[in-house]
Design a protein around this motif. Structure first.
Motif, PDB file in Angstrom:
ATOM      1  N   ILE A 175      30.082  39.551  36.269  1.00  0.00           N
ATOM      2  CA  ILE A 175      31.441  39.986  35.891  1.00  0.00           C
ATOM      3  C   ILE A 175      31.877  39.300  34.597  1.00  0.00           C
ATOM      4  O   ILE A 175      32.376  39.937  33.665  1.00  0.00           O
ATOM      5  CB  ILE A 175      32.442  39.678  37.029  1.00  0.00           C
ATOM      6  N   MET A 204      34.863  52.052  46.373  1.00  0.00           N
ATOM      7  CA  MET A 204      34.082  51.870  45.139  1.00  0.00           C
ATOM      8  C   MET A 204      34.815  50.952  44.176  1.00  0.00           C
ATOM      9  O   MET A 204      36.019  50.868  44.213  1.00  0.00           O
ATOM     10  CB  MET A 204      33.833  53.226  44.500  1.00  0.00           C
ATOM     11  N   ALA A 205      34.012  50.373  43.354  1.00  0.00           N
ATOM     12  CA  ALA A 205      34.717  49.318  42.637  1.00  0.00           C
ATOM     13  C   ALA A 205      34.052  48.849  41.355  1.00  0.00           C
ATOM     14  O   ALA A 205      32.950  49.208  41.036  1.00  0.00           O
ATOM     15  CB  ALA A 205      34.858  48.119  43.559  1.00  0.00           C
ATOM     16  N   VAL A 206      34.729  48.064  40.758  1.00  0.00           N
ATOM     17  CA  VAL A 206      34.455  47.173  39.632  1.00  0.00           C
ATOM     18  C   VAL A 206      34.381  47.791  38.233  1.00  0.00           C
ATOM     19  O   VAL A 206      35.324  47.621  37.489  1.00  0.00           O
ATOM     20  CB  VAL A 206      33.281  46.215  39.873  1.00  0.00           C
ATOM     21  N   LEU A 207      33.341  48.470  37.852  1.00  0.00           N
ATOM     22  CA  LEU A 207      33.345  48.749  36.418  1.00  0.00           C
ATOM     23  C   LEU A 207      33.809  50.163  36.106  1.00  0.00           C
ATOM     24  O   LEU A 207      33.233  51.140  36.563  1.00  0.00           O
ATOM     25  CB  LEU A 207      31.973  48.500  35.806  1.00  0.00           C
ATOM     26  N   ARG A 208      34.862  50.227  35.284  1.00  0.00           N
ATOM     27  CA  ARG A 208      35.356  51.527  34.837  1.00  0.00           C
ATOM     28  C   ARG A 208      34.275  52.252  34.054  1.00  0.00           C
ATOM     29  O   ARG A 208      33.516  51.637  33.317  1.00  0.00           O
ATOM     30  CB  ARG A 208      36.582  51.312  33.933  1.00  0.00           C
ATOM     31  N   ILE A 263      34.161  51.605  30.350  1.00  0.00           N
ATOM     32  CA  ILE A 263      33.628  50.296  29.960  1.00  0.00           C
ATOM     33  C   ILE A 263      32.112  50.269  30.151  1.00  0.00           C
ATOM     34  O   ILE A 263      31.380  49.675  29.354  1.00  0.00           O
ATOM     35  CB  ILE A 263      34.323  49.165  30.751  1.00  0.00           C
ATOM     36  N   ARG A 305      29.967  40.670  31.502  1.00  0.00           N
ATOM     37  CA  ARG A 305      30.469  41.979  31.059  1.00  0.00           C
ATOM     38  C   ARG A 305      31.779  41.827  30.298  1.00  0.00           C
ATOM     39  O   ARG A 305      32.003  42.494  29.284  1.00  0.00           O
ATOM     40  CB  ARG A 305      30.700  42.885  32.275  1.00  0.00           C
ATOM     41  N   GLU A 311      29.239  50.664  42.217  1.00  0.00           N
ATOM     42  CA  GLU A 311      28.667  49.446  42.782  1.00  0.00           C
ATOM     43  C   GLU A 311      29.700  48.673  43.604  1.00  0.00           C
ATOM     44  O   GLU A 311      30.907  48.916  43.501  1.00  0.00           O
ATOM     45  CB  GLU A 311      28.133  48.569  41.655  1.00  0.00           C
ATOM     46  N   ARG A 312      29.221  47.771  44.406  1.00  0.00           N
ATOM     47  CA  ARG A 312      30.109  46.883  45.162  1.00  0.00           C
ATOM     48  C   ARG A 312      29.677  45.461  44.908  1.00  0.00           C
ATOM     49  O   ARG A 312      28.652  45.018  45.428  1.00  0.00           O
ATOM     50  CB  ARG A 312      29.991  47.163  46.659  1.00  0.00           C
ATOM     51  N   LEU A 313      30.423  44.759  44.136  1.00  0.00           N
ATOM     52  CA  LEU A 313      30.029  43.394  43.812  1.00  0.00           C
ATOM     53  C   LEU A 313      30.567  42.412  44.842  1.00  0.00           C
ATOM     54  O   LEU A 313      31.498  42.710  45.585  1.00  0.00           O
ATOM     55  CB  LEU A 313      30.514  43.018  42.418  1.00  0.00           C
ATOM     56  N   VAL A 314      29.961  41.255  44.865  1.00  0.00           N
ATOM     57  CA  VAL A 314      30.352  40.175  45.779  1.00  0.00           C
ATOM     58  C   VAL A 314      30.542  38.906  44.942  1.00  0.00           C
ATOM     59  O   VAL A 314      30.173  38.889  43.762  1.00  0.00           O
ATOM     60  CB  VAL A 314      29.267  39.955  46.858  1.00  0.00           C
ATOM     61  N   PRO A 315      31.109  37.852  45.541  1.00  0.00           N
ATOM     62  CA  PRO A 315      31.344  36.649  44.734  1.00  0.00           C
ATOM     63  C   PRO A 315      30.084  36.104  44.063  1.00  0.00           C
ATOM     64  O   PRO A 315      30.162  35.497  42.993  1.00  0.00           O
ATOM     65  CB  PRO A 315      31.910  35.662  45.755  1.00  0.00           C
ATOM     66  N   SER A 322      29.566  36.730  40.253  1.00  0.00           N
ATOM     67  CA  SER A 322      30.605  36.336  39.300  1.00  0.00           C
ATOM     68  C   SER A 322      30.057  36.140  37.885  1.00  0.00           C
ATOM     69  O   SER A 322      30.763  36.384  36.907  1.00  0.00           O
ATOM     70  CB  SER A 322      31.352  35.093  39.780  1.00  0.00           C
TER      71      SER A 322
END
Lengths: 107, 430
Positions: free
Chosen positions: B368, B1-5, B8, B371, B358-362, B365
Motif C-alpha cells: 500500500i 472489493m477493495a483498495v485500488l481504484r 490509479i 503504491r 483484490e482484498r488486502l490485509v495488514p 502494508s
C-alpha cells in the motif's frame, strides 16, 4: 453512552448507542447499519468503512493517520475534506452525537 | 472489493511515452541489458524494448555502446538486421549507416558532397556499463542524473553475479512480490530448507516458525524500508528489512553468510517486464560453488532457454509443475526454484492484474505504501516537475538486513548502520 448518527446516501438516518472506546465502524456493524462494509474488520487495510464526518465534528475527530491517509487516496471514489475510515475513529464522551454521512458506494 | 481504484491502477501500470509513470521511469537510470549481451566490439545488435519503446542496442568497432531507435529513418526497416561494422550500424536495406548516438553518418545513394545525412538523427539514449549491467536513461538529457551507485554493480567483479528473466506480466505485480515478505514462509518454504543459496541460516528457522509476520513500514529518502517482524527467542524479534529504492529496485534480506540478493524490475511494455536478479557479497568473492548454483538457476535466478532470457519453466508448459513434489512438501506450489515460484504466481494474475478486485490485509502494508509513493511521485513530477526520490545516487546506497532485536527496540533506529552501504563491511545477517 455516546450516540452516533449515520446518514445513508439516499436519506435514512440511523441513530445508534455506542460504547466509549469502540470505533464508529464497530458501532455501525453491531447495529446493522447498511453501507459500512468493514471487510477487513478494522485493520486499516481495505477502506470499505469510509465515511464523511459532518463539519461540526471534524475538529474533534482530527485528521487521518498516515496509513489511513494513503488508503483514502488509493481506494476511495470521492475523498472529501472530512473523509475518514470509520474504524479509525475511536468514540469518546465528547463525540456524543457525532454525525457521519455514508457514501453511496464503498470501494 | 477493495483498495485500488481503477484509475490509479492504470496510472501505476502504464509506462509508455507520455504516461505519468512512464515519465517517472524516464527520470532514472534503469537496466537496459546485461553486459554479456554485447560481448565484443562489432558483435550482433540486440533488440531492446523498454517502457514500450522499441530500440536496438549495439557495440561499435571502438567499444562504444549505443541504444537507438530500432527502425531506419529511411523507410522503417528494423536495424536489428543491420551490419555492425566500421564504427556504425548499417541498415542492410539501402545501406544507411548510424553511429552510437543515432546520427546518420552515411546515405550511399546521395552524392558524395551531400549533407543530407547530417539532418537524419534517430532517437538515442546513453548506454553505460556499470558492473554486469548496461544502464540507460530514457528521459531528458538536461535532467540526466549522475550514474547509479547501487552496491551490487560497484563491488569487484568476482563478488557479484546478475541474471535476468523475461516475465510475462506488468512490472508492478512483479515488483510488489519483491516487497512482500509474508509469502516467503509459504511459497518458498521448500527453498529455505534446500536451496544452496538460502539454506542453513539461523534466520530461516524464525522465518518458517512464525507464519504471522507483523509489518512496519518506514520511509527512506529514496523509497521505503519494509520491516517484517517475526518471533525469535524469548523477549526478542527477528526482523527482515527490505529496502525499496524508487522506482523498482528491491533487495531481499540476507541469510547467514550467503550472498545478498535482490531485483530490479524493468517494464518492457505494459504486459511484460524484465526481472534482473542479482547476488553479491559486500566483502568476499563468490565461491565457485555459489556462482555455479546461480548459473544453474538456484536462489533468485532462473534457468533460461539457452540463447534467450526466457525461463525454461514458463507459462506455456505450466512451469513444469510437479504435483507429487507439491504433495510431498518438497516444494510448496509444485514449481521448482524460488525465481519461478514467484514468476509463476505473478504471471498467473494475468498481464495486468485488476487491483480493484483484490482484498488486502495488514501484511500488505508495504505494498500500500509503495503504491502511494509511486502515485504521489508520478503526480508531483507531472504537475510540478518535482524530481522523484531515488534519482539521487545517494539514495541508492542501501542494503537489506536481517537482525534479532530485543522486543522493545525499533527496527529502524537499531539498524541505521546495517541498512547503509559501508564499503569493506559485511552485511548484517542472521
Amino acid at each position: 453512552m455516546p450516540k452516533v448518527i449515520f446518514v445513508g446516501s439516499d436519506g435514512p438516518e440511523y441513530t445508534v448507542d455506542a460504547t466509549v472506546g469502540d470505533s464508529v465502524m464497530a458501532a455501525a456493524v453491531k447495529n446493522g447499519v447498511p453501507g459500512i462494509v468493514a471487510e477487513c474488520g478494522g485493520n486499516q487495510s481495505c477502506a470499505t468503512c469510509h465515511v464523511w464526518v459532518r463539519e461540526e465534528f471534524a475538529p474533534l475527530v482530527g485528521p487521518p493517520g498516515d496509513m489511513e491517509d494513503d488508503l483514502l487516496d488509493l481506494a476511495v471514489a470521492e475523498r472529501r475534506e472530512t473523509s475518514r475510515l470509520s474504524c479509525q475513529i475511536r468514540l469518546t464522551r465528547e463525540l456524543d452525537g457525532i454525525t457521519v454521512d455514508i457514501p453511496p458506494e464503498q470501494p | 472489493m477493495a483498495v485500488l481504484r481503477k484509475d490509479i491502477n492504470e496510472l501505476l501500470t502504464q509506462t509508455g511515452p507520455g504516461t505519468p509513470m512512464g515519465e517517472l521511469f524516464r527520470q532514472y537510470w534503469i537496466p537496459a541489458l546485461l553486459a554479456e549481451e554485447l560481448p565484443e566490439d562489432d558483435c550482433p545488435p540486440v533488440r531492446v524494448k523498454l517502457l514500450s519503446e522499441r530500440m536496438v542496442a549495439f557495440r561499435d568497432s571502438e567499444g562504444r555502446y549505443g541504444l537507438i531507435d530500432e527502425f531506419c529513418a529511411h523507410r522503417g526497416a528494423s536495424l536489428w538486421f543491420g551490419r555492425n561494422e566500421g564504427s556504425g550500424l548499417r541498415c542492410p536495406y539501402h545501406g544507411w549507416k548510424y553511429d552510437v548516438t543515432g546520427q546518420c553518418i552515411e546515405v550511399p545513394s546521395e552524392a558524395d558532397n551531400s549533407s543530407f545525412c547530417q539532418n537524419v538523427q534517430l532517437t538515442s539514449y546513453p548506454l553505460v556499463k556499470i558492473g554486469d549491467v548496461l544502464w540507460t536513461h530514457m528521459g531528458d538529457a538536461a535532467t540526466r542524473p549522475p550514474l547509479p551507485e547501487f552496491e551490487w554493480v560497484h563491488v569487484p567483479a568476482e563478488q557479484t553475479y546478475t541474471s535476468k528473466r523475461w516475465q510475462q506480466c506488468n512490472w508492478l505485480q512483479a515488483f510488489e512480490g519483491g516487497i512482500d515478505s509474508s509469502h516467503v514462509t509459504f511459497l518458498h518454504s521448500g527453498g529455505l530448507k534446500t536451496d544452496p543459496l538460502f539454506k542453513g541460516a539461523k534466520g530461516n528457522e524464525y522465518n518458517l516458525n512464525d507464519t504471522k509476520p507483523f509489518f512496519e513500514v518506514a520511509d527512506s529518502v529514496g523509497g521505503l524500508f519494509v520491516g517484517a517482524r517475526r518471533n525469535a527467542e524469548e523477549g526478542q524479534y527477528y526482523w527482515r528489512i527490505t529496502p525499496w529504492v524508487m522506482p523498482a529496485f528491491t533487495m531481499v534480506p540476507p541469510r547467514g553468510d550467503h550472498p545478498v540478493h535482490g531485483h530490479f524490475w524493468v517494464p518492457i511494455d505494459d504486459e511484460n517486464c524484465w526481472t534482473y536478479s542479482f547476488d553479491y557479497h559486500p566483502v568476499r568473492a563468490l565461491t565457485e560453488t555459489e556462482r555455479q548454483a546461480m548459473i544453474d538457476g538456484h536462489g533468485v535466478h532462473s534457468k533460461n532457454i539457452p540463447g534467450t532470457y526466457r525461463p525454461m519453466a514458463n507459462m506455456d508448459n505450466d512451469y513444469l509443475i510437479d504435483r507429487e513434489a507439491q504433495k510431498r512438501g518438497e516444494t510448496y506450489s509444485g514449481v521448482a526454484g524460488i525465481a519461478m515460484q514467484d514468476a509463476s504466481l505473478q504471471e498467473s494474475m494475468g498481464p495486468i492484474v485488476d487491483r480493484s478486485k483484490e482484498r488486502l490485509v495488514p501484511a500488505d502494508s508495504g505494498i500500500i505504501k509503495a503504491r502511494q509513493k509511486l502515485r504521489k511521485a508520478a503526480i508531483a513530477l507531472r504537475d510540478e516537475g518535482v524530481t522523484p526520490p531515488g534519482v539521487d545516487p545517494a539514495h541508492q546506497r542501501v542494503r537489506s538486513a536481517a537482525v534479532v532485536l530485543p522486543q522493545a527496540e525499533s527496527f529502524l533506529d537499531s539498524c541505521r548502520d546495517a541498512v547503509k552501504v559501508t564499503p569493506g563491511v559485511a552485511q548484517t545477517s542472521v
